[in-house]
Design an enzyme around this catalytic site. Structure first.
Site, PDB file in Angstrom:
ATOM      1  NE  ARG A  69     -12.856  -9.882   1.967  1.00  0.00           N
ATOM      2  CZ  ARG A  69     -11.417 -10.330   1.995  1.00  0.00           C
ATOM      3  NH1 ARG A  69     -11.132  -9.471   2.044  1.00  0.00           N
ATOM      4  NH2 ARG A  69     -10.841 -11.687   1.575  1.00  0.00           N
ATOM      5  CE1 TYR A 126     -22.103   7.458  16.601  1.00  0.00           C
ATOM      6  CE2 TYR A 126     -20.552   6.492  16.538  1.00  0.00           C
ATOM      7  CZ  TYR A 126     -21.224   7.005  17.074  1.00  0.00           C
ATOM      8  OH  TYR A 126     -22.540   6.274  16.852  1.00  0.00           O
ATOM      9  CG  ASP A 198     -18.525  11.487  11.518  1.00  0.00           C
ATOM     10  OD1 ASP A 198     -19.339  12.276  10.178  1.00  0.00           O
ATOM     11  OD2 ASP A 198     -18.282  11.152  11.719  1.00  0.00           O
ATOM     12  CE  LYS A 223     -26.183   7.260  12.840  1.00  0.00           C
ATOM     13  NZ  LYS A 223     -24.794   7.794  13.456  1.00  0.00           N
TER      14      LYS A 223
HETATM   15  C1  LIG Z   1     -23.428   6.972  13.997  1.00  0.00           C
HETATM   16  C2  LIG Z   1     -22.375   7.967  14.049  1.00  0.00           C
HETATM   17  C3  LIG Z   1     -21.491   7.735  13.303  1.00  0.00           C
HETATM   18  C4  LIG Z   1     -21.237   5.586  13.323  1.00  0.00           C
HETATM   19  O1  LIG Z   1     -21.514   5.513  12.559  1.00  0.00           O
HETATM   20  P1  LIG Z   1     -22.513   3.540  12.216  1.00  0.00           P
HETATM   21  O2  LIG Z   1     -23.131   3.616  11.315  1.00  0.00           O
HETATM   22  O3  LIG Z   1     -23.112   3.908  13.848  1.00  0.00           O
HETATM   23  O4  LIG Z   1     -21.254   3.473  12.292  1.00  0.00           O
HETATM   24  C5  LIG Z   1     -20.340   8.199  13.491  1.00  0.00           C
HETATM   25  N1  LIG Z   1     -20.180   9.620  13.334  1.00  0.00           N
HETATM   26  C6  LIG Z   1     -21.071  10.012  13.785  1.00  0.00           C
HETATM   27  C7  LIG Z   1     -21.337  11.933  13.154  1.00  0.00           C
HETATM   28  C8  LIG Z   1     -22.531   9.802  13.843  1.00  0.00           C
HETATM   29  O5  LIG Z   1     -23.866  10.178  14.558  1.00  0.00           O
END
Ligand SMILES: *Cc1c(COP(=O)(O)O)cnc(C)c1O
Length: 407
Positions: A69, A126, A198, A223
């Site tokens: 962790r 998001y 982000d 992603k």
């Molecule tokens: C998918 C996504 C998230 C969240 O990510 P997870 O891995 O699903 O928790 C945050 N911001 C954007 C722009 C995303 O596409």
């Protein structure tokens, strides 16, 4: 350029390399053993040789071999690679990994904010981030002002000397609207606020917020970085002082990236440069073709000359990614028929992987939002989000063409 190609090549020299090299060869620790692919260290805990070593392990933040962790040998390698890809400096920047993108977003919010603080963010985000701002943070006495991300004057009005955090996401999910990173980062800095972007939709090969003055970058590594729709992971990258400040919250939240997913992420990033080149090229070609089709009302893709912020896209992005927002002529039903007629893009949430994915956003949110909430969130009834994968672009075009006939 790389300064050295010797076996003693360290993280410090890696940051000088080209993105393709940074992807193909994850940073090596000096004196690392000979296995070309790093082993998955599947151990929750690590034994000390003596009392002195134990004390040292327990007191060092982010020790790679103390308790998973707190850190894991693979975390160190992934973090160093992401810092390098985001253009950070190995000497002054660092990264924390999380079990998901939302783990990373939560870490930034809960790690930096306290009751009474003020946040400025976008009306569109998001959905998980939007819920953080509208539901979770208010429970802890944090106030958020939401602005139209395309309106610089609105950012300027909202960011005040008391603002603690400025949250950006560009291109944003799902509309592909952009935020002027350099301009908003400058406003945040002038007000003494920390800025975060982000960078999931762009990915570091297409956009580097740190170079534009943004303090922190967050990713859903689920992603593009992972790229194969097989892992869930998140990351926060920034100056070491800020990363150190987030660390005590990280171990409290406990959203730890598993050693297996860290290993899959290292594996995925190796081909990131190659994949992103294909995503960029195929998406641009398909977006240009789609906007000529009679069944299509509008295509929002930052790489299109018709995108309202195309000039900004060219200024702050090197490539425009694989995601576009397609408005199908005629409303909800034709959009629904189009999505159901597609055979190559799979109907699934997520994006940025090798397989094309498609989502009819209004269908996705119908159960939890009313029409007005959807309108405010920028979700049109006829909007279809397409994440273009790395399949043959002619095959994708043929499939899109037959599905438009069915719309
Ligand atoms: C998918 C996504 C998230 C969240 O990510 P997870 O891995 O699903 O928790 C945050 N911001 C954007 C722009 C995303 O596409």
């Amino acid at each position: 350029m790389m300064r050295s190609s010797s076996n003693d090549q360290t993280v410090a020299t890696m940051t000088q390399a080209n993105p393709e090299t940074l992807c193909a060869q994850p940073p090596r620790a000096p004196g690392e053993a000979s296995s070309l692919v790093p082993p998955i260290v599947y151990s929750a805990t690590f034994a000390a040789r003596d009392a002195q070593e134990f004390a040292a392990m327990a007191s060092q933040p982010r020790h790679a071999r103390y308790y998973t962790r707190y850190g894991n040998p693979l975390h160190e390698q992934v973090a160093a690679q992401l810092v390098a890809l985001e253009g950070g400096d190995a000497g002054t920047h660092d990264a924390l990994l999380a079990a998901s993108g939302m783990g990373a977003v939560s870490l930034v919010m809960l790690g930096l904010l306290k009751a009474g603080d003020h946040v400025v963010a976008q009306t569109n985000h998001y959905m998980g981030t939007a819920k953080h701002l509208s539901e979770l943070l208010p429970r802890f006495g944090v106030r958020a002002t939401l602005v139209d991300q395309t309106d610089l004057a609105a950012w300027e009005r909202a960011i005040a000397p008391g603002t603690r955090l400025v949250v950006m996401e560009t291109p944003v999910n799902p509309t592909c609207a952009l935020t002027d990173l350099a301009a908003v980062a400058r406003l945040a800095r002038a007000a003494g606020a920390i800025s975060v972007c982000d960078n999931t939709f762009a990915c570091p090969l297409n956009q580097q917020p740190l170079a534009l003055g943004v303090d922190l970058v967050v990713h859903s590594a689920t992603k593009y970085l992972g790229g194969h729709h097989d892992l869930t992971a998140g990351a926060v990258i920034g100056a070491r002082a800020l990363i150190d400040a987030l660390w005590p919250t990280q171990i409290c939240l406990g959203a730890t990236l598993s050693p297996m997913d860290a290993w899959l992420l290292l594996r995925g990033v190796r081909t990131l440069a190659l994949r992103v080149r294909q995503h960029n090229a195929s998406a641009l070609e398909l977006a240009r073709w789609l906007e000529q089709q009679p069944q299509v009302e509008r295509v929002f893709y930052p790489g299109l000359e018709s995108h309202p912020q195309h000039a900004l896209a060219r200024r702050q992005m090197n490539g425009f990614g694989g995601v576009m927002n397609i408005l199908v002529r005629g409303g909800y039903e034709p959009a629904s028929r189009f999505v159901h007629a597609l055979t190559l893009p799979r109907q699934a949430v997520s994006l940025g992987g090798v397989e094309s994915l498609v989502v009819h956003a209004a269908a996705m949110w119908r159960g939890t939002m009313n029409d007005e909430q959807m309108r405010v969130a920028g979700i049109a009834p006829n909007a279809v989000r397409l994440s273009v994968g790395i399949e043959g672009v002619e095959d994708l075009r043929a499939d899109l063409a037959q599905a438009l006939q069915a719309a």
